[in-house]
Write a protein that holds these residues in place. Structure first.
Motif, PDB file in Angstrom:
ATOM      1  N   SER A 118       0.307  -0.649  -0.360  1.00 20.22           N
ATOM      2  CA  SER A 118      -0.286   0.365  -0.042  1.00 20.22           C
ATOM      3  C   SER A 118       0.826   1.392   0.010  1.00 20.22           C
ATOM      4  CB  SER A 118      -0.836   0.009   1.749  1.00 20.22           C
ATOM      5  OG  SER A 118      -1.592   1.021   1.685  1.00 20.22           O
ATOM      6  N   ARG A 126       7.051   9.081   4.033  1.00 20.39           N
ATOM      7  CA  ARG A 126       6.596   9.569   5.557  1.00 20.39           C
ATOM      8  C   ARG A 126       7.796  11.087   6.295  1.00 20.39           C
ATOM      9  NH1 ARG A 126       1.876   8.737   6.040  1.00 20.39           N
ATOM     10  NH2 ARG A 126       1.090   6.624   5.687  1.00 20.39           N
ATOM     11  N   HIS A 297      -6.413  12.211  -3.878  1.00 18.22           N
ATOM     12  CA  HIS A 297      -6.001  11.108  -4.041  1.00 18.22           C
ATOM     13  C   HIS A 297      -7.194  10.155  -3.293  1.00 18.22           C
ATOM     14  CE1 HIS A 297      -4.239   7.421  -1.348  1.00 18.22           C
ATOM     15  NE2 HIS A 297      -3.505   6.951  -2.327  1.00 18.22           N
ATOM     16  N   SER A 314      -6.540   0.396   6.131  1.00 19.25           N
ATOM     17  CA  SER A 314      -7.165   0.979   6.501  1.00 19.25           C
ATOM     18  C   SER A 314      -8.497   0.843   6.029  1.00 19.25           C
ATOM     19  CB  SER A 314      -6.511   2.433   6.066  1.00 19.25           C
ATOM     20  OG  SER A 314      -6.815   3.060   5.097  1.00 19.25           O
ATOM     21  N   TYR A 319     -10.938   7.272   5.896  1.00 19.57           N
ATOM     22  CA  TYR A 319      -9.541   7.474   6.530  1.00 19.57           C
ATOM     23  C   TYR A 319      -8.541   8.855   5.892  1.00 19.57           C
ATOM     24  CZ  TYR A 319      -3.992   7.567   7.029  1.00 19.57           C
ATOM     25  OH  TYR A 319      -3.056   7.483   7.617  1.00 19.57           O
TER      26      TYR A 319
HETATM   27  C1  HEM Z   1      -5.333   2.645  -8.052  1.00 22.08           C
HETATM   28  C2  HEM Z   1      -3.903   3.592  -6.852  1.00 22.08           C
HETATM   29  C3  HEM Z   1      -4.919   4.362  -5.708  1.00 22.08           C
HETATM   30  C4  HEM Z   1      -5.420   3.147  -5.071  1.00 22.08           C
HETATM   31  C5  HEM Z   1      -7.051   2.648  -5.099  1.00 22.08           C
HETATM   32  C6  HEM Z   1      -4.737   3.762  -3.492  1.00 22.08           C
HETATM   33  C7  HEM Z   1      -5.897   3.917  -2.788  1.00 22.08           C
HETATM   34  C8  HEM Z   1      -5.034   4.007  -0.580  1.00 22.08           C
HETATM   35  C9  HEM Z   1      -5.860   3.380   0.096  1.00 22.08           C
HETATM   36  C10 HEM Z   1      -6.624   2.712   0.525  1.00 22.08           C
HETATM   37  C11 HEM Z   1      -5.070   3.964   1.709  1.00 22.08           C
HETATM   38  C12 HEM Z   1      -5.143   4.446   2.667  1.00 22.08           C
HETATM   39  C13 HEM Z   1      -4.023   3.155   3.216  1.00 22.08           C
HETATM   40  C14 HEM Z   1      -4.196   1.577   3.392  1.00 22.08           C
HETATM   41  O1  HEM Z   1      -5.447   0.872   3.789  1.00 22.08           O
HETATM   42  O2  HEM Z   1      -3.701   1.370   2.249  1.00 22.08           O
HETATM   43  C15 HEM Z   1      -3.825   5.029   0.471  1.00 22.08           C
HETATM   44  C16 HEM Z   1      -2.438   5.250   1.175  1.00 22.08           C
HETATM   45  C17 HEM Z   1      -1.699   6.142   0.274  1.00 22.08           C
HETATM   46  N1  HEM Z   1      -1.342   6.186  -0.977  1.00 22.08           N
HETATM   47 FE1  HEM Z   1      -2.541   4.986  -2.075  1.00 22.08          FE
HETATM   48  N2  HEM Z   1      -3.846   4.543  -4.055  1.00 22.08           N
HETATM   49  C18 HEM Z   1      -3.771   4.880  -5.092  1.00 22.08           C
HETATM   50  C19 HEM Z   1      -2.680   5.044  -5.724  1.00 22.08           C
HETATM   51  C20 HEM Z   1      -1.524   6.076  -5.065  1.00 22.08           C
HETATM   52  C21 HEM Z   1      -0.347   6.691  -6.146  1.00 22.08           C
HETATM   53  C22 HEM Z   1      -0.468   6.297  -7.158  1.00 22.08           C
HETATM   54  C23 HEM Z   1      -0.053   7.054  -5.070  1.00 22.08           C
HETATM   55  C24 HEM Z   1       1.477   8.063  -5.357  1.00 22.08           C
HETATM   56  C25 HEM Z   1       2.552   7.333  -4.199  1.00 22.08           C
HETATM   57  C26 HEM Z   1       0.009   6.693  -4.021  1.00 22.08           C
HETATM   58  C27 HEM Z   1       0.315   7.045  -2.298  1.00 22.08           C
HETATM   59  C28 HEM Z   1      -0.445   6.386  -1.240  1.00 22.08           C
HETATM   60  C29 HEM Z   1       0.544   7.329   0.370  1.00 22.08           C
HETATM   61  C30 HEM Z   1       1.761   7.966   0.101  1.00 22.08           C
HETATM   62  C31 HEM Z   1      -0.649   7.040   1.222  1.00 22.08           C
HETATM   63  C32 HEM Z   1      -0.220   7.501   2.880  1.00 22.08           C
HETATM   64  C33 HEM Z   1      -1.280   8.507   2.557  1.00 22.08           C
HETATM   65  C34 HEM Z   1      -1.054   8.825   4.323  1.00 22.08           C
HETATM   66  O3  HEM Z   1      -1.520   7.692   5.001  1.00 22.08           O
HETATM   67  O4  HEM Z   1      -1.699   9.578   4.457  1.00 22.08           O
HETATM   68  N3  HEM Z   1      -1.845   6.135  -3.706  1.00 22.08           N
HETATM   69  N4  HEM Z   1      -3.631   4.176  -0.893  1.00 22.08           N
END
Ligand code: HEM
Length: 365
Positions: A118, A126, A297, A314, A319
């Motif tokens: 994730s 971070r 996002h 999460s 969240y």
């Molecule tokens: C299909 C595309 C994406 C989906 C469905 C997605 C989904 C999610 C979800 C659900 C979370 C919450 C944590 C968890 O339970 O996993 C998350 C966190 C995060 N994602 Fe994505 N994400 C995607 C693309 C991206 C991309 C391209 C980036 C770029 C680096 C990214 C960066 C992050 C970051 C940095 C967090 C942590 C945010 C925080 O805790 O404040 N994500 N993502």
């Protein structure tokens, strides 16, 4: 060209073998290649590269500020580097549109192969958050575990060290606290500003009370709202009120730093305060861009997953949208707009201070 340097090929200089050889589709590995997984991998890799550049620029700015006195010429460089970060952030926000060309069904073709990976495990993300000043206790909890448990011991130690040291927020706060001009000879900024505010609010009160075009109820409502603004000003006049707002989590920036930031904003037209004003504006932009990225996002995740939980465990969309609201670092600088008064009401500065705030060649004698 000096012969002591050997020539190098574009391909080798950029180590393209490594970079272009780093897209391994898990779906293909498991025998069901999903076309869009390539986009998914590349977009994350591009983000990580930009996070590296952001950290590189931010660290250099923090070094400039981690001194007893910040060099005037460094302020210009700091502005340029933060400006670069904000331009990169705009690309990071825009890039979500490219990712959105993948539909949620396309994503489901390979999503299960990613578990439990994730974005939550993005160490560089971070590092940027902690370096800017986001503290452990301010984070929205997403599981029983603290956020850094997903990292190696070495990474955890580095994050801890960063959190224990001076963040960019701390350094900017100290720089503001050191600013002169709040008090000079017999001029004291706060009482003069207080008088100007009272004047301005009394004028507004009179204007509302004498307005012929609004009803009595509407007048009463507007006067009450004006009273609320008055309460907000009170926390600037009274350090204890400000401390109380900090304790309640409504403010972060120290009293002294807040007053300096206010003075910079009010007297921004003086040449000496112009650079600090632009710098504060850039910091606000940086903070806002992170918030915008978080919202975008979260919206993208809603479209892609609906209310499904995230692969990192999460609640997913809920969240993420909460972090967009709560993980802001420099909102105190934004709130200063509430405290601004018209130029025509600004307290006149003493001549000596005006001279100091002007460049010498433009002082009229
Ligand atoms: C299909 C595309 C994406 C989906 C469905 C997605 C989904 C999610 C979800 C659900 C979370 C919450 C944590 C968890 O339970 O996993 C998350 C966190 C995060 N994602 Fe994505 N994400 C995607 C693309 C991206 C991309 C391209 C980036 C770029 C680096 C990214 C960066 C992050 C970051 C940095 C967090 C942590 C945010 C925080 O805790 O404040 N994500 N993502």
């Amino acid at each position: 060209m000096d012969k002591k340097y050997s020539s190098i090929h574009y391909h080798d200089y950029l180590q393209l073998d490594k970079i272009l050889g780093a897209q391994k589709l898990r779906s293909a590995e498991f025998g069901t290649p999903a076309h869009d997984e390539m986009l998914f991998i590349i977009i994350h890799q591009v983000y990580e590269l930009w996070f590296k550049e952001i950290t590189h620029d931010l660290t250099s700015v923090m070094e400039m500020f981690d001194k007893e006195t910040v060099d005037e010429s460094d302020i210009g460089v700091a502005i340029a580097r933060i400006n670069r970060i904000t331009e990169i952030q705009k690309i990071l926000i825009d890039q979500i549109r490219v990712l959105e060309t993948m539909t949620s069904l396309d994503f489901l073709d390979f999503r299960n192969y990613l578990l439990p990976a994730s974005g939550f495990q993005s160490y560089q993300f971070r590092v940027v958050e902690v370096a800017l000043g986001l503290k452990k206790q301010e984070r929205i909890a997403y599981t029983q575990n603290v956020y850094y448990k997903v990292f190696t011991r070495e990474q955890q130690e580095y994050l801890q060290q960063l959190e224990d040291g001076n963040s960019f927020f701390d350094l900017v706060e100290r720089w503001l606290e050191r600013m002169p001009f709040l008090q000079q000879d017999d001029f004291s900024f706060l009482p003069a500003y207080k008088k100007a505010v009272k004047n301005m609010l009394a004028n507004e009160q009179r204007a509302i009370a004498s307005a012929g075009y609004i009803s009595e109820e509407e007048k009463a409502l507007r006067l009450r709202m004006l009273g609320d603004t008055d309460t907000y000003f009170e926390s600037v006049f009274n350090p204890e009120k400000h401390e109380e707002r900090i304790r309640k989590g409504e403010a972060k920036l120290s009293y002294k730093a807040s007053i300096s930031a206010l003075l910079i904003n009010l007297y921004r037209d003086y040449p000496l305060l112009r650079q600090p004003y632009v710098l504060l504006g850039k910091i606000i932009e940086l903070d806002e861009n992170f918030t915008t990225w978080r919202y975008r996002h979260a919206q993208m995740v809603l479209g892609m997953l609906g209310k499904k939980i995230g692969t990192g465990g999460s609640s997913g969309y809920d969240y993420l949208s909460e972090t967009a609201q709560k993980h802001r670092i420099f909102s105190d600088l934004n709130n200063i707009a509430t405290l601004l008064i018209p130029r025509s009401e600004l307290p006149e500065l003493p001549e000596k201070m005006k001279d100091q705030l002007n460049f010498h060649y433009c002082v009229e004698k």
